[in-house]
Design a protein around this motif. Sequence first.
Motif, PDB file in Angstrom:
ATOM      1  N   ALA A  59       1.049  -1.215   0.095  1.00 22.37           N
ATOM      2  CA  ALA A  59       0.158  -0.113   0.086  1.00 22.37           C
ATOM      3  C   ALA A  59       0.923   1.311  -0.209  1.00 22.37           C
ATOM      4  O   ALA A  59       0.448   2.098  -0.765  1.00 22.37           O
ATOM      5  CB  ALA A  59      -0.846  -0.134   1.341  1.00 22.37           C
ATOM      6  N   LEU A  60       1.855   1.294   0.816  1.00 26.95           N
ATOM      7  CA  LEU A  60       2.792   2.451   0.866  1.00 26.95           C
ATOM      8  C   LEU A  60       3.682   2.422  -0.540  1.00 26.95           C
ATOM      9  O   LEU A  60       3.682   3.786  -1.137  1.00 26.95           O
ATOM     10  CB  LEU A  60       3.977   2.285   1.965  1.00 26.95           C
ATOM     11  CG  LEU A  60       5.093   3.270   1.851  1.00 26.95           C
ATOM     12  CD1 LEU A  60       4.136   4.732   2.205  1.00 26.95           C
ATOM     13  CD2 LEU A  60       5.892   2.933   3.059  1.00 26.95           C
ATOM     14  N   ILE A  61       3.934   1.460  -0.881  1.00 26.17           N
ATOM     15  CA  ILE A  61       4.754   1.641  -2.465  1.00 26.17           C
ATOM     16  C   ILE A  61       3.880   1.938  -3.472  1.00 26.17           C
ATOM     17  O   ILE A  61       4.169   2.974  -4.120  1.00 26.17           O
ATOM     18  CB  ILE A  61       5.433   0.448  -2.837  1.00 26.17           C
ATOM     19  CG1 ILE A  61       6.263  -0.184  -1.855  1.00 26.17           C
ATOM     20  CG2 ILE A  61       5.775   0.284  -4.325  1.00 26.17           C
ATOM     21  CD1 ILE A  61       6.913  -1.554  -1.881  1.00 26.17           C
ATOM     22  N   VAL A  62       2.706   1.539  -3.628  1.00 27.46           N
ATOM     23  CA  VAL A  62       1.552   1.900  -4.670  1.00 27.46           C
ATOM     24  C   VAL A  62       1.144   3.524  -4.450  1.00 27.46           C
ATOM     25  O   VAL A  62       1.275   4.225  -5.487  1.00 27.46           O
ATOM     26  CB  VAL A  62       0.274   1.348  -4.686  1.00 27.46           C
ATOM     27  CG1 VAL A  62      -0.750   1.702  -5.436  1.00 27.46           C
ATOM     28  CG2 VAL A  62       0.572  -0.235  -5.168  1.00 27.46           C
ATOM     29  N   SER A  63       0.983   3.945  -3.217  1.00 22.94           N
ATOM     30  CA  SER A  63       0.597   5.345  -2.832  1.00 22.94           C
ATOM     31  C   SER A  63       1.718   6.122  -3.063  1.00 22.94           C
ATOM     32  O   SER A  63       1.596   7.304  -3.769  1.00 22.94           O
ATOM     33  CB  SER A  63       0.310   5.260  -1.377  1.00 22.94           C
ATOM     34  OG  SER A  63      -0.799   4.445  -1.128  1.00 22.94           O
ATOM     35  N   ALA A  64       3.138   5.814  -2.819  1.00 23.68           N
ATOM     36  CA  ALA A  64       4.193   6.727  -2.877  1.00 23.68           C
ATOM     37  C   ALA A  64       4.328   6.615  -4.621  1.00 23.68           C
ATOM     38  O   ALA A  64       4.800   8.042  -4.680  1.00 23.68           O
ATOM     39  CB  ALA A  64       5.239   6.019  -2.301  1.00 23.68           C
ATOM     40  N   VAL A  65       4.279   5.839  -5.111  1.00 21.82           N
ATOM     41  CA  VAL A  65       4.532   6.091  -6.727  1.00 21.82           C
ATOM     42  C   VAL A  65       3.435   6.960  -7.307  1.00 21.82           C
ATOM     43  O   VAL A  65       4.002   7.841  -8.097  1.00 21.82           O
ATOM     44  CB  VAL A  65       4.477   4.767  -7.468  1.00 21.82           C
ATOM     45  CG1 VAL A  65       4.350   4.908  -8.947  1.00 21.82           C
ATOM     46  CG2 VAL A  65       5.592   3.788  -6.961  1.00 21.82           C
ATOM     47  N   LEU A  66       2.060   6.867  -6.939  1.00 19.24           N
ATOM     48  CA  LEU A  66       1.165   7.694  -7.462  1.00 19.24           C
ATOM     49  C   LEU A  66       1.421   8.965  -6.872  1.00 19.24           C
ATOM     50  O   LEU A  66       1.149  10.104  -7.608  1.00 19.24           O
ATOM     51  CB  LEU A  66      -0.249   7.360  -7.091  1.00 19.24           C
ATOM     52  CG  LEU A  66      -0.592   5.807  -7.650  1.00 19.24           C
ATOM     53  CD1 LEU A  66      -1.952   5.447  -7.249  1.00 19.24           C
ATOM     54  CD2 LEU A  66      -0.688   6.156  -9.126  1.00 19.24           C
ATOM     55  N   ALA A  67       1.786   9.295  -5.747  1.00 18.68           N
ATOM     56  CA  ALA A  67       1.984  10.767  -5.088  1.00 18.68           C
ATOM     57  C   ALA A  67       3.238  11.389  -5.659  1.00 18.68           C
ATOM     58  O   ALA A  67       3.092  12.213  -5.960  1.00 18.68           O
ATOM     59  CB  ALA A  67       2.170  10.326  -3.657  1.00 18.68           C
ATOM     60  N   ALA A  68       4.291  10.589  -6.079  1.00 16.87           N
ATOM     61  CA  ALA A  68       5.577  11.095  -6.738  1.00 16.87           C
ATOM     62  C   ALA A  68       4.975  11.501  -8.241  1.00 16.87           C
ATOM     63  O   ALA A  68       5.444  12.496  -8.644  1.00 16.87           O
ATOM     64  CB  ALA A  68       6.414  10.060  -6.738  1.00 16.87           C
ATOM     65  N   MET A  69       4.081  10.821  -8.734  1.00 16.73           N
ATOM     66  CA  MET A  69       3.787  11.302 -10.178  1.00 16.73           C
ATOM     67  C   MET A  69       3.083  12.581 -10.207  1.00 16.73           C
ATOM     68  O   MET A  69       3.414  13.498 -10.861  1.00 16.73           O
ATOM     69  CB  MET A  69       3.107  10.084 -10.780  1.00 16.73           C
ATOM     70  CG  MET A  69       3.990   8.836 -11.291  1.00 16.73           C
ATOM     71  SD  MET A  69       2.644   7.457 -11.530  1.00 16.73           S
ATOM     72  CE  MET A  69       1.625   8.163 -12.735  1.00 16.73           C
TER      73      MET A  69
END
Length: 77
Positions: A40-50
């Motif tokens: 959940a953190l990895i997916v959220s972090a990738v989307l937030a970074a984009m």
Amino acid sequence: MSLIKRFTTRNVGTADRIIRAVPAFVVAVLWLTETLSGTALIVSAVLAAMLLVTAVTSRCSIYAMLGISTCSTNQSS
């Protein structure tokens, strides 16, 4: 308008930039408080970074492909 010009023209306005930056800060807070972890953190972090990259650069490739602009003045920089 040429394809290169379309992708290098700013098309994200100020309000849109703020809305895009908020999830990045929310994910950072959730990570620091250890509320999010694992996948959940990895997916959220990738989307937030984009979203944060598009907010900082004021350019969104999806907007460019669709011909959308939320900028009040459409200047390229």
